[in-house]
Enzyme design. Structure first.
Site, PDB file in Angstrom:
ATOM      1  N   CYS A 156       0.813  -1.228   0.000  1.00 32.77           N
ATOM      2  CA  CYS A 156       0.000   0.000   0.000  1.00 32.77           C
ATOM      3  C   CYS A 156       0.838   1.267   0.000  1.00 32.77           C
ATOM      4  O   CYS A 156       0.331   2.349  -0.308  1.00 32.77           O
ATOM      5  CB  CYS A 156      -0.941   0.010   1.204  1.00 32.77           C
ATOM      6  SG  CYS A 156      -2.232  -1.207   1.075  1.00 32.77           S
TER       7      CYS A 156
HETATM    8  N1  COA Z   1     -20.147  -8.609   9.049  1.00 32.05           N
HETATM    9  C1  COA Z   1     -20.560  -8.714  10.323  1.00 32.05           C
HETATM   10  N2  COA Z   1     -19.731  -8.966  11.346  1.00 32.05           N
HETATM   11  C2  COA Z   1     -18.437  -9.132  11.081  1.00 32.05           C
HETATM   12  C3  COA Z   1     -17.933  -9.041   9.759  1.00 32.05           C
HETATM   13  C4  COA Z   1     -18.854  -8.781   8.727  1.00 32.05           C
HETATM   14  N3  COA Z   1     -18.453  -8.669   7.460  1.00 32.05           N
HETATM   15  N4  COA Z   1     -16.603  -9.235   9.798  1.00 32.05           N
HETATM   16  C5  COA Z   1     -16.256  -9.431  11.053  1.00 32.05           C
HETATM   17  N5  COA Z   1     -17.351  -9.390  11.850  1.00 32.05           N
HETATM   18  C6  COA Z   1     -17.417  -9.566  13.307  1.00 32.05           C
HETATM   19  C7  COA Z   1     -16.208 -10.322  13.818  1.00 32.05           C
HETATM   20  O1  COA Z   1     -16.406 -11.718  13.728  1.00 32.05           O
HETATM   21  C8  COA Z   1     -16.112  -9.832  15.236  1.00 32.05           C
HETATM   22  O2  COA Z   1     -17.060 -10.536  16.029  1.00 32.05           O
HETATM   23  P1  COA Z   1     -16.687 -10.955  17.533  1.00 32.05           P
HETATM   24  O3  COA Z   1     -16.467  -9.647  18.247  1.00 32.05           O
HETATM   25  O4  COA Z   1     -17.902 -11.702  17.966  1.00 32.05           O
HETATM   26  O5  COA Z   1     -15.452 -11.786  17.414  1.00 32.05           O
HETATM   27  C9  COA Z   1     -16.584  -8.393  15.150  1.00 32.05           C
HETATM   28  O6  COA Z   1     -17.357  -8.300  13.948  1.00 32.05           O
HETATM   29  C10 COA Z   1     -15.429  -7.423  15.113  1.00 32.05           C
HETATM   30  O7  COA Z   1     -14.511  -7.824  14.100  1.00 32.05           O
HETATM   31  P2  COA Z   1     -13.104  -7.157  13.894  1.00 32.05           P
HETATM   32  O8  COA Z   1     -12.405  -7.864  12.768  1.00 32.05           O
HETATM   33  O9  COA Z   1     -12.405  -7.072  15.194  1.00 32.05           O
HETATM   34  O10 COA Z   1     -13.573  -5.723  13.406  1.00 32.05           O
HETATM   35  P3  COA Z   1     -12.791  -4.368  13.340  1.00 32.05           P
HETATM   36  O11 COA Z   1     -13.585  -3.351  14.042  1.00 32.05           O
HETATM   37  O12 COA Z   1     -11.356  -4.506  13.703  1.00 32.05           O
HETATM   38  O13 COA Z   1     -12.850  -4.004  11.785  1.00 32.05           O
HETATM   39  C11 COA Z   1     -11.370  -3.972   9.881  1.00 32.05           C
HETATM   40  C12 COA Z   1     -12.215  -4.807  10.829  1.00 32.05           C
HETATM   41  C13 COA Z   1     -10.644  -4.892   8.927  1.00 32.05           C
HETATM   42  C14 COA Z   1     -12.315  -3.067   9.111  1.00 32.05           C
HETATM   43  C15 COA Z   1     -10.395  -3.084  10.679  1.00 32.05           C
HETATM   44  O14 COA Z   1      -9.718  -3.858  11.628  1.00 32.05           O
HETATM   45  C16 COA Z   1      -9.346  -2.397   9.821  1.00 32.05           C
HETATM   46  O15 COA Z   1      -9.665  -1.706   8.868  1.00 32.05           O
HETATM   47  N6  COA Z   1      -8.089  -2.519  10.202  1.00 32.05           N
HETATM   48  C17 COA Z   1      -6.979  -1.881   9.524  1.00 32.05           C
HETATM   49  C18 COA Z   1      -6.806  -2.548   8.233  1.00 32.05           C
HETATM   50  C19 COA Z   1      -5.760  -1.938   7.372  1.00 32.05           C
HETATM   51  O16 COA Z   1      -5.521  -0.768   7.361  1.00 32.05           O
HETATM   52  N7  COA Z   1      -5.148  -2.755   6.611  1.00 32.05           N
HETATM   53  C20 COA Z   1      -4.200  -2.312   5.696  1.00 32.05           C
HETATM   54  C21 COA Z   1      -4.465  -3.075   4.504  1.00 32.05           C
HETATM   55  S1  COA Z   1      -3.541  -2.409   3.250  1.00 32.05           S
END
Ligand code: COA
Length: 373
Positions: A156
């Site tokens: 990225c």
């Molecule tokens: N729909 C509904 N629920 C979902 C889901 C979906 N699509 N995906 C995950 N969940 C659930 C999970 O299972 C989890 O449930 P639990 O609490 O019962 O275990 C809960 O939602 C929270 O999931 P989590 O993965 O911890 O969510 P988050 O708030 O961290 O958001 C991202 C996920 C990926 C959006 C976030 O972590 C992020 O953007 N991180 C940075 C990523 C980044 O910058 N990456 C660089 C890539 S270049």
């Protein structure tokens, strides 16, 4: 040493897009069929049932509302769930090069440049569609540019790392102007069947012309005051696809050959790293974050960008200060910060300071401090 300026940018956006609603409908249909097919294993406890996705979660967790893709039908087909791209023979322009050329033509036009004015092409992206010949050389050939061309991949962060290489070539005098392109087909390395990440990415291409200030003719020029890059190893964003895969004789679960991340850890570790990086870079240039008119940040997650801007400014940023494009484009990897710059820079006044910053796998972080001329 010469002074380098960014004199033009370009953007190629695919015509097809997928809303969160359409994405979730197809994902949940996949889940329903999967759970139905495996009902016996799920009932016996041998397999866990897949859980549904939701539009509300996606918008709240990421800020993403839709994404552009090269192929919508393949992605949304619950029996397939990845894009279908027609094979091309070696005499045809490859799909990545085609996107890059479209963005590059816009950047050349906006900078008032012809291919003959460019001395180098850098293709900086998260994935290259083949090992060689370099995508950049194909782009160079398609546009009729002389000089040299090479590919580079810092995930990225590729665009800011690419701008530094382009600026260095210009500053040193080895090139009058360099074209840097970021074609990103993120839909092809995303596991659309994984609810944790199926909403994250989109496809796009961006292009930037970096050239000698004294030769530039564009009315929209930004002086490159400084570039700064940093890396720190992490396994929290990883993709194990590579040329050694077949030698490992590994079959079955190939999930690690696509994008994998520990989103929470990335969020926690990368935000402070980026805020400190930008603050340190500005301080080295004797500039304060409060004096920066615009932060064109990598577009992965809305809360991440708000947190980074808040750490820098000690208050919430206004929408003008840290423009958001991920709601429409999703995460487009290296192209994200350049899309933000392309769409939200024309209103700046002479003397205004702005920072392009990208960050991601590696970990890697890059910043480019600019002054509007
Ligand atoms: N729909 C509904 N629920 C979902 C889901 C979906 N699509 N995906 C995950 N969940 C659930 C999970 O299972 C989890 O449930 P639990 O609490 O019962 O275990 C809960 O939602 C929270 O999931 P989590 O993965 O911890 O969510 P988050 O708030 O961290 O958001 C991202 C996920 C990926 C959006 C976030 O972590 C992020 O953007 N991180 C940075 C990523 C980044 O910058 N990456 C660089 C890539 S270049």
């Amino acid at each position: 040493m010469h002074t380098a300026v960014i004199s033009g940018t370009g953007l190629f956006t695919p015509s097809a897009s997928i809303s969160n609603e359409a994405l979730v409908a197809s994902f949940n249909e996949y889940v329903r069929r999967h759970n139905e097919r495996h009902a016996a294993e799920i009932a016996s406890g041998a397999m866990a049932a897949l859980a549904e996705s939701s539009v509300e979660f996606i918008e709240k967790a990421s800020g993403i509302k839709q994404r552009f893709v090269l192929d919508r039908d393949g992605v949304l087909d619950p029996e397939r769930m990845y894009p279908r791209l027609a094979p091309r023979d070696n005499e045809q322009l490859s799909v990545m090069a085609e996107m890059a050329v479209a963005a590059a033509k816009m950047a050349l036009e906006r900078s008032g440049r012809q291919p003959a004015d460019i001395d180098g092409v850098i293709c900086a992206a998260s994935n290259m569609q083949r090992a060689y010949p370099a995508m950049a050389i194909e782009v160079q050939n398609a546009l009729g540019i002389g000089g040299w061309a090479f590919d580079m991949n810092v995930a990225c962060s590729s665009a800011t790392f690419g701008i530094e290489q382009a600026a260095n070539a210009v500053r040193s005098g080895s090139a009058r102007a360099v074209l840097m392109v970021n074609p990103e087909i993120c839909s092809a390395h995303l596991e659309w069947r994984d609810r944790d990440c199926h909403f994250i990415f989109g496809d796009v291409a961006t292009a930037v012309v970096v050239e000698r200030s004294d030769l530039a003719v564009s009315n929209h020029r930004f002086e490159v005051l400084g570039t700064r890059l940093a890396t720190q190893f992490s396994n929290n964003i990883r993709n194990n696809a590579g040329f050694l895969n077949r030698c490992e004789d590994k079959w079955g679960d190939l999930r690690d050959k696509l994008f994998v991340q520990e989103g929470r850890k990335v969020f926690k570790e990368v935000c402070p790293m980026v805020a400190e990086h930008i603050a340190g870079h500005l301080a080295a240039l004797e500039l304060a974050p409060a004096g920066v008119k615009r932060f064109w940040l990598h577009q992965a997650n809305l809360s991440m960008n708000q947190l980074i801007a808040r750490r820098l400014l000690d208050r919430d940023p206004t929408p003008q200060e840290a423009p958001v494009i991920l709601d429409q484009y999703a995460n487009t990897s290296s192209a994200g910060s350049i899309i933000a710059f392309h769409l939200h820079a024309d209103d700046l006044a002479a003397g205004d300071i702005g920072v392009i910053s990208s960050f991601g796998a590696g970990y890697s972080v890059g910043s480019v401090v600019l002054r509007k001329l």
